[in-house]
Structures are given as C-alpha cells and as structure tokens.
Design a protein around this motif. Structure first.
Motif, PDB file in Angstrom:
ATOM      1  N   PHE A 402       0.819  -1.203   0.000  1.00 36.03           N
ATOM      2  CA  PHE A 402       0.000   0.000   0.000  1.00 36.03           C
ATOM      3  C   PHE A 402       0.859   1.261   0.000  1.00 36.03           C
ATOM      4  O   PHE A 402       0.684   2.148  -0.844  1.00 36.03           O
ATOM      5  CB  PHE A 402      -0.922  -0.016   1.221  1.00 36.03           C
ATOM      6  N   ILE A 403       1.800   1.352   0.938  1.00 34.62           N
ATOM      7  CA  ILE A 403       2.618   2.562   1.054  1.00 34.62           C
ATOM      8  C   ILE A 403       3.433   2.797  -0.208  1.00 34.62           C
ATOM      9  O   ILE A 403       3.420   3.890  -0.787  1.00 34.62           O
ATOM     10  CB  ILE A 403       3.534   2.473   2.287  1.00 34.62           C
ATOM     11  N   LEU A 404       4.155   1.778  -0.645  1.00 33.31           N
ATOM     12  CA  LEU A 404       5.001   1.946  -1.829  1.00 33.31           C
ATOM     13  C   LEU A 404       4.158   2.169  -3.078  1.00 33.31           C
ATOM     14  O   LEU A 404       4.516   2.976  -3.945  1.00 33.31           O
ATOM     15  CB  LEU A 404       5.908   0.728  -2.004  1.00 33.31           C
ATOM     16  N   GLY A 405       3.023   1.470  -3.172  1.00 31.50           N
ATOM     17  CA  GLY A 405       2.158   1.651  -4.336  1.00 31.50           C
ATOM     18  C   GLY A 405       1.563   3.039  -4.400  1.00 31.50           C
ATOM     19  O   GLY A 405       1.575   3.695  -5.448  1.00 31.50           O
ATOM     20  N   VAL A 406       1.039   3.524  -3.269  1.00 34.66           N
ATOM     21  CA  VAL A 406       0.391   4.835  -3.256  1.00 34.66           C
ATOM     22  C   VAL A 406       1.404   5.956  -3.483  1.00 34.66           C
ATOM     23  O   VAL A 406       1.103   6.951  -4.143  1.00 34.66           O
ATOM     24  CB  VAL A 406      -0.367   5.047  -1.925  1.00 34.66           C
ATOM     25  N   ILE A 407       2.617   5.807  -2.960  1.00 33.91           N
ATOM     26  CA  ILE A 407       3.615   6.869  -3.123  1.00 33.91           C
ATOM     27  C   ILE A 407       4.258   6.824  -4.503  1.00 33.91           C
ATOM     28  O   ILE A 407       4.425   7.867  -5.158  1.00 33.91           O
ATOM     29  CB  ILE A 407       4.703   6.759  -2.034  1.00 33.91           C
ATOM     30  N   LEU A 408       4.606   5.639  -4.998  1.00 32.96           N
ATOM     31  CA  LEU A 408       5.429   5.539  -6.202  1.00 32.96           C
ATOM     32  C   LEU A 408       4.630   5.495  -7.502  1.00 32.96           C
ATOM     33  O   LEU A 408       5.011   6.131  -8.487  1.00 32.96           O
ATOM     34  CB  LEU A 408       6.327   4.305  -6.113  1.00 32.96           C
ATOM     35  N   ILE A 409       3.526   4.751  -7.534  1.00 38.93           N
ATOM     36  CA  ILE A 409       2.819   4.552  -8.809  1.00 38.93           C
ATOM     37  C   ILE A 409       2.179   5.850  -9.314  1.00 38.93           C
ATOM     38  O   ILE A 409       2.449   6.280 -10.447  1.00 38.93           O
ATOM     39  CB  ILE A 409       1.782   3.419  -8.688  1.00 38.93           C
ATOM     40  N   PRO A 410       1.336   6.525  -8.533  1.00 38.63           N
ATOM     41  CA  PRO A 410       0.779   7.790  -9.050  1.00 38.63           C
ATOM     42  C   PRO A 410       1.852   8.843  -9.311  1.00 38.63           C
ATOM     43  O   PRO A 410       1.740   9.617 -10.267  1.00 38.63           O
ATOM     44  CB  PRO A 410      -0.181   8.235  -7.932  1.00 38.63           C
ATOM     45  N   SER A 411       2.898   8.879  -8.458  1.00 35.32           N
ATOM     46  CA  SER A 411       3.978   9.850  -8.683  1.00 35.32           C
ATOM     47  C   SER A 411       4.650   9.607 -10.021  1.00 35.32           C
ATOM     48  O   SER A 411       4.956  10.553 -10.759  1.00 35.32           O
ATOM     49  CB  SER A 411       5.015   9.757  -7.556  1.00 35.32           C
ATOM     50  N   SER A 412       4.889   8.340 -10.354  1.00 33.10           N
ATOM     51  CA  SER A 412       5.525   8.019 -11.636  1.00 33.10           C
ATOM     52  C   SER A 412       4.665   8.466 -12.808  1.00 33.10           C
ATOM     53  O   SER A 412       5.167   9.011 -13.800  1.00 33.10           O
ATOM     54  CB  SER A 412       5.795   6.510 -11.720  1.00 33.10           C
ATOM     55  N   LEU A 413       3.359   8.226 -12.709  1.00 29.62           N
ATOM     56  CA  LEU A 413       2.458   8.678 -13.770  1.00 29.62           C
ATOM     57  C   LEU A 413       2.477  10.198 -13.895  1.00 29.62           C
ATOM     58  O   LEU A 413       2.467  10.744 -15.005  1.00 29.62           O
ATOM     59  CB  LEU A 413       1.032   8.199 -13.479  1.00 29.62           C
ATOM     60  N   LEU A 414       2.522  10.875 -12.740  1.00 27.91           N
ATOM     61  CA  LEU A 414       2.541  12.330 -12.770  1.00 27.91           C
ATOM     62  C   LEU A 414       3.852  12.876 -13.325  1.00 27.91           C
ATOM     63  O   LEU A 414       3.864  13.917 -13.983  1.00 27.91           O
ATOM     64  CB  LEU A 414       2.293  12.876 -11.364  1.00 27.91           C
ATOM     65  N   PHE A 415       4.958  12.197 -13.060  1.00 30.33           N
ATOM     66  CA  PHE A 415       6.231  12.646 -13.626  1.00 30.33           C
ATOM     67  C   PHE A 415       6.153  12.678 -15.152  1.00 30.33           C
ATOM     68  O   PHE A 415       6.645  13.604 -15.794  1.00 30.33           O
ATOM     69  CB  PHE A 415       7.367  11.716 -13.197  1.00 30.33           C
ATOM     70  N   VAL A 416       5.522  11.655 -15.724  1.00 31.18           N
ATOM     71  CA  VAL A 416       5.387  11.605 -17.180  1.00 31.18           C
ATOM     72  C   VAL A 416       4.404  12.670 -17.663  1.00 31.18           C
ATOM     73  O   VAL A 416       4.696  13.445 -18.577  1.00 31.18           O
ATOM     74  CB  VAL A 416       4.926  10.208 -17.633  1.00 31.18           C
ATOM     75  N   ALA A 417       3.223  12.709 -17.028  1.00 34.87           N
ATOM     76  CA  ALA A 417       2.183  13.638 -17.483  1.00 34.87           C
ATOM     77  C   ALA A 417       2.628  15.095 -17.345  1.00 34.87           C
ATOM     78  O   ALA A 417       2.508  15.889 -18.286  1.00 34.87           O
ATOM     79  CB  ALA A 417       0.896  13.400 -16.694  1.00 34.87           C
ATOM     80  N   TYR A 418       3.151  15.451 -16.160  1.00 36.58           N
ATOM     81  CA  TYR A 418       3.594  16.829 -15.952  1.00 36.58           C
ATOM     82  C   TYR A 418       4.826  17.143 -16.790  1.00 36.58           C
ATOM     83  O   TYR A 418       5.010  18.284 -17.226  1.00 36.58           O
ATOM     84  CB  TYR A 418       3.890  17.056 -14.471  1.00 36.58           C
ATOM     85  N   GLY A 419       5.666  16.142 -17.002  1.00 37.62           N
ATOM     86  CA  GLY A 419       6.838  16.361 -17.834  1.00 37.62           C
ATOM     87  C   GLY A 419       6.456  16.685 -19.267  1.00 37.62           C
ATOM     88  O   GLY A 419       6.984  17.631 -19.870  1.00 37.62           O
ATOM     89  N   VAL A 420       5.534  15.907 -19.816  1.00 36.00           N
ATOM     90  CA  VAL A 420       5.097  16.135 -21.195  1.00 36.00           C
ATOM     91  C   VAL A 420       4.411  17.492 -21.324  1.00 36.00           C
ATOM     92  O   VAL A 420       4.742  18.299 -22.212  1.00 36.00           O
ATOM     93  CB  VAL A 420       4.159  15.007 -21.660  1.00 36.00           C
ATOM     94  N   MET A 421       3.466  17.765 -20.429  1.00 37.22           N
ATOM     95  CA  MET A 421       2.703  19.015 -20.536  1.00 37.22           C
ATOM     96  C   MET A 421       3.589  20.234 -20.245  1.00 37.22           C
ATOM     97  O   MET A 421       3.572  21.223 -20.985  1.00 37.22           O
ATOM     98  CB  MET A 421       1.524  18.987 -19.558  1.00 37.22           C
ATOM     99  N   GLY A 422       4.371  20.148 -19.168  1.00 39.96           N
ATOM    100  CA  GLY A 422       5.200  21.285 -18.780  1.00 39.96           C
ATOM    101  C   GLY A 422       6.334  21.549 -19.748  1.00 39.96           C
ATOM    102  O   GLY A 422       6.617  22.705 -20.104  1.00 39.96           O
ATOM    103  N   ALA A 423       7.016  20.489 -20.176  1.00 38.52           N
ATOM    104  CA  ALA A 423       8.142  20.666 -21.087  1.00 38.52           C
ATOM    105  C   ALA A 423       7.682  21.184 -22.447  1.00 38.52           C
ATOM    106  O   ALA A 423       8.392  21.969 -23.101  1.00 38.52           O
ATOM    107  CB  ALA A 423       8.896  19.346 -21.257  1.00 38.52           C
TER     108      ALA A 423
END
Length: 651
Positions: A402-423
């Motif tokens: 739970f802890i690792l999934g909740v912290i790492l999985i959505p964060s990883s998706l956001l790194f890609v999404a925010y990276g694409v949109m922001g860059a």
C-alpha cells in the motif's frame, strides 16, 4: 526452544492445555491468575476483524453534522453577503499563518514521507490491511485509476503546463537565471517536488491508518477511529474524536473546493475559446459550477461502484490519451531528452528542495508561501478525503504494498504527465510560439499550448469534458467521505447527506473564486492554507497512533514470539548439544517462554477483538466458524426468532 527432557511429556502438555482451558487462562506463560481471553482465543491467533463483520448501528452524528454544516453554510452565506469582508479576514489570517506556521507544513510533509518509508520496510510492512489471507478487492489497474483520478486529476490539466512554465520564466530564488537551460531542468524538478512523493505520502498515511483500523481492527471508516489507542475509547467516541472528524470535514470542504474552483476556472477559459466570450465573469463561473453540480448529483446517487469507478477508469484513459497526443504532436525528441534528465534532477536536488525555508531570506519566504506551503496545505486538506477514499479501495493489500504503491505509482504517472505538458509549454515559450511571447494566467496556458499543436482544433472540447469528469469525480468522492464522517462511519451514507455536502462544497468553491479578484487563485490559496492548520497537527498524531496500533497487532505479536523463541532455542541448543539439536515446541516455566515478557491478556492486546452487540454489550463469537453465540446473521443483520432468548418476568 530446544527440547528439555523434563518438559517433553505429551501428557504434561495436554494437562497444561486442559487446565488452561478450564480456567480460561494463558497456557504458554503458566500464569493462571490472568483473566480469560475474549472468545478463548490468544491475541496472537486472531486473524483480524473486518468492518463489515461487526454489529453496529449507524446514524447521523448530530453534533458533527451540525457543527461542520453550520460552519460551512455560514461561510457560504457570509461570502455571498459580504465577500469584501471575508477577503479582509482571509488575507489577515493567511498572512499570519504563512509568516508563523510555514515551518509546520514543511515539517509535516517531511516527517510523514520518511516515517512511512521507514514503516514500509519494517516487519510491520507485512501486516495486511485486512484479515489474514485476504486478497485485494480491486485489480491493480482499477486501483491506480481511482488513485489518480480522485487524487490529483484536475491538476494535470491546469498546473501541468502552467507551473513548470512559471518556474522557467521566473525561477525560484537563489537557483538559476530566467529561461536558461538550467532553469528548464529545475522547473520540472520543482514541479515534481510539489506533486510527487510528499503529496502521496500524506494520502498514504491517512489511507493506510484508516484502512488498517477498519479492515484489520473492525472499526468504522472515521478519522477518529485511528486514535482509539491514543485517546482511549471514551474520548474517541466523545469530544476529542468528534473534533478530529470535524477538522477532517472542514479540511476536505475547502481543499476539494479549491480543486473544483480550478476546474471551473479552466472550463471557463475553454468556454471563452469555444464561444468567443471576451472574459469569464462571476455569472459565467456560477453557471459552470451549477451545471457541474447537476452532474455530481447524478453520479452521487449511483454509488461508488457504478459512479466513481466508471468515471475514474474513463478519465484515466482520456488523460493518458491527451498526454500522448501532446507528446506525439508536440516536440517529441525534445521531450525524450528532457524528461529523464528532469527526473534525475528532481532526485538529485531532493534534499536541497526540502531544505529551503525562511532561513533563505525574504524572497524564499515569499516563494514558499505562494507555492510550496500552499501545496503542502492543499495535500493536507485533501488527505482526509483522498485517504478515506483510497482506504475503501485498498482492502487486502499489505502495508508495504500500500505505502510503496500509493507513493510511487501515481507519482511516476505524474512525472510523465507533468513532464510532457510542462516541457511542451516551456519549449513553445523558448521557440516564441504565438501566445507564449506574452504574459498570461495559469488557466490560459493549456489552451494556448493546444492551439499551437497541429491537427488539434477539436482538443479544447475534449479537455473541457475531461475537466468536467474530474470535477464530478472529486466532488462525488469527497461528498461520500464527508457523508461517512457525519454518519458514524456508514460506508453508504444517505444520498441526501452526500448531495448536501456536494452542494455546500460547490458554494464554497464559488466564494473562493470571487475572493481572488482578477486571478481568482489568490482566494483559493489563502483559504486552503488557513483551514489546513488544525489538520496538520492531526497528521502528526496519526503517525503516533498508527504505530501504537501496529505494535499490538496479531502479526507483530507472532513475530515477537517467534523471534524470542528462536533466539532462546538456538542459544540453548548450541550450548547443550552443539550442532546436533532441533527445535520443538514444549511448555516452559513462567517467564521463560517465547511470550514470557508479554502480558498477552492485557487489554491492549485483547480489548479490540471482544465482539459486542448493537448496544455495545459483549457477546460470544467463534472465529473458526464465524458464528455468533446469539445466532446473529451478518447477511441479514438480524437474530433468528428461534435463537432469541426470553426471560420470564416476575408477576
């Protein structure tokens, strides 16, 4: 421990068990003065208790509902009657909080993240958020989809392109020159810092603690349920517990209202593009919010399974589709180069970003107040709503998963999404694309970026639909959670209460928008930070309360017994027999066994699994068969007539 000849007699062992059963005492410690265990079961053998296995009467908590409801409705009325007066008070409170309590928000964010990571890798990480052997309720994809949509979905479209572009044009103090290569890398790293691990750790703390006490300890889905060991049963069910639940409702109301306001702002910007309206007025915002609230009501009455789950799955697909289109229609090669380096920059500057505080000077204080402190306060405000929601969908997963999934999985998706949109927004600014060569507000960045993409004339309409779904999903989830908090933990709160909280939340979102003058974001920011202060303290208390619970968990007790028994047995065996010994379970003298130093009959270990009826009176229960002594049927919630015992009353 190693076998000892005097204790290796089966009849002796059976005699000990027989005497222990007759007296209802602990056999392992040979102490027959202890009270009996509930249901004659040692606390180390309890498989856990699920929330839905308990006998409980749910009703509206009139105190919680009245206090939170009056405060919320009163704020809406106050804002409609005298928005200028609300603005003055909010600005004064905001200034005081950011000046004196910014350190508190930063401390909470840091402590929560590192406490959870430490917890995940301890032996407690193996404890399930449910009964022993229970499987996860939802598939991983559905679980991640609901995490993503209910957590931060609106921000991807609003802040995804706008925030990195802001840091590129005006970098944080004492970092890089504006619009330089270094500023480009750091802009994404700063964005990841605000939306990544720290944010999801706050959700994981509340969600994990609530899921544990509900699906492992059999308590209600209330914030106050976490504090039973810390406050005691009387205070948890009384003033202290109700105060925690009221704080959770207020934080949820304003935190979610801020997200709804952002969605309405950006939908309004889309309306100006599609219809050609010159500007977004308060009337337009009111109409947009009203239309979206109708959608929320339709979703709310359909329930979690049919409403939120379907919308979440739909929205994750749409969002990924939009990000993919921007990736392929935008500067693909540039993005492939920048995204990995931005993630590495985030990891490399992680501790440097956390170290920035008021000690860095007034410019840093102003930046932290406007950005970092605001985000920490927003995540704290969202943590009751998102935490309780993800607790409901995370049953059966271990604490570590739970802890690792909740912290790492959505964060990883956001790194890609925010990276694409922001860059992409940064690249368009660097290339001097139309619209990016002048100043513009955050709501305009996304649509300006889309306007510069080829073959994307139809995208504004799709984006508005996505934002509307995000609005409805967030409002639906938050209203259900507030309904749970006001009905003593009922998992399916009455639709009327859910709709009430949703409508109040929509009203607060509108008031927050009109308080912000031209940008509208100022009102959102100030009120989120102010209302998050009480719950920031609650977050720290949750860490203490949850760890106290885990220390007396059946798994932790078994682990402690095993560790003691094996350690003693190995030392004893090697000392007596060298290499040639085996370990066998046999009775020992008091204080010499695996649990010799543990008072396993203490209420800390046994009180939580004593079953009670609807009136709170103890009742027998068989953990092996799942049968209640009085014949209560969990499926119907009734006792068969044949099992009801009557007592003759004297004439």
């Amino acid at each position: 421990m190693a076998e000892r000849p005097p204790s290796d007699d089966d009849s002796l062992k059976e005699d000990a068990k027989r005497v222990g059963r007759q007296a209802g005492k602990s056999v392992g410690s040979w102490d027959y003065s202890r009270p009996i265990y509930p249901h004659n079961m040692h606390p180390a053998l309890v498989p856990g208790i699920s929330l839905d296995e308990q006998r409980r009467k749910y009703s509206v908590d009139k105190i919680v509902f009245a206090v939170a409801g009056v405060l919320a409705v009163g704020f809406v009325i106050w804002g409609l009657i005298s928005p200028e007066n609300v603005g003055v008070v909010a600005n004064a409170a905001y200034g005081w909080v950011t000046t004196n309590l910014s350190w508190l928000f930063s401390a909470v964010a840091t402590i929560v993240l590192f406490s959870l990571l430490a917890l995940a890798f301890t032996r407690y990480g193996r404890i399930p958020l449910g009964k022993d052997g229970e499987k996860p309720e939802f598939s991983t994809f559905s679980w991640v989809a609901m995490l993503f949509a209910a957590g931060l979905g609106i921000g991807v479209m609003f802040w995804g392109p706008a925030e990195p572009l802001t840091y590129f044009i005006s970098p944080p103090p004492l970092t890089n020159a504006p619009e330089s290569t270094e500023a480009m890398q750091f802009a994404l790293a700063q964005t990841y810092f605000h939306w990544g691990f720290h944010a999801w750790a706050m959700y994981a703390l509340v969600g994990g603690a609530v899921a544990y006490v509900a699906y492992r300890r059999g308590r209600t889905l209330l914030m106050s349920s976490i504090f039973r060991r810390l406050f005691g049963a009387r205070q948890t069910d009384g003033f202290a517990g109700r105060l925690v639940d009221i704080f959770a409702i207020i934080a949820t109301l304003f935190g979610t209202a801020a997200a709804l306001g952002i969605a309405a702002l950006q939908i309004g910007e889309g309306v100006t593009i599609v219809t050609g309206v010159s500007e977004i007025t308060n009337t337009v915002l009111a109409v947009i919010i009203a239309v979206l609230m109708v959608g929320f009501i339709i979703s709310a009455v359909s329930g979690v399974a049919r409403g939120i789950r379907y919308l979440s799955n739909t929205n994750i697909v749409f969002t990924i589709g939009i990000v993919a289109l921007v990736f392929f229609l935008g500067p693909t090669l540039f993005l492939l180069n920048l995204l990995p380096s931005a993630v590495i920059e985030y990891i490399g500057s992680f501790f440097d970003l956390m170290a920035r505080s008021g000690a860095w000077g007034q410019e840093t204080i102003d930046f932290q107040s406007a950005w970092t402190v605001y985000y920490w306060a927003w995540w704290i405000s969202w943590s009751p709503f998102v935490g309780i929601f993800i607790a409901r969908i995370s049953r059966g997963r271990t604490i570590r998963q739970f802890i690792l999934g909740v912290i790492l999985i959505p964060s990883s998706l956001l790194f890609v999404a925010y990276g694409v949109m922001g860059a992409t927004a940064i690249w368009m600014r660097a290339e001097g694309k139309p619209g990016f060569d002048e100043e513009m507000g955050a709501p305009q960045v996304l649509f300006t970026m889309v306007d510069n993409l080829p073959f994307a004339e139809w995208l504004p309409l799709v984006i508005m639909v996505i934002l509307a779904i995000f609005f409805i999903t967030a409002a639906d989830s938050a209203s259900v959670v507030m309904g749970i908090l006001t009905t003593r933990g009922r998992q399916d709160p009455p639709k009327g209460i859910v709709v009430f909280w949703g409508l109040v939340m929509g009203g607060i979102a509108f008031i927050m928008l009109i308080l912000g003058d031209e940008t509208a974001l100022e009102g959102l920011q100030s009120l989120v930070i102010i209302t998050a202060v009480p719950f920031a303290i609650v977050m720290l208390l949750i860490i203490v309360a949850w760890i106290k619970e885990l220390r007396t968990d059946p798994y932790a007790l078994r682990y402690r017994y095993a560790d003691n028994a094996i350690s003693q047995a190995v030392i004893d065996g090697v000392d007596k027999y060298g290499d040639n010994f085996a370990i066998k379970v046999v009775p020992t003298e008091p204080g010499e066994g695996a649990g010799g130093t543990t008072d396993s009959a203490h209420d800390d270990y046994t009180g939580w699994y004593q079953r009670t009826d609807e009136d709170g009176d103890p009742v027998g229960y068989n953990f092996e068969t799942g049968e209640w002594e009085d014949g209560w049927d969990p499926e119907t919630g009734t006792i068969p007539v044949s099992e009801v015992r009557t007592t003759d009353k004297p004439e």
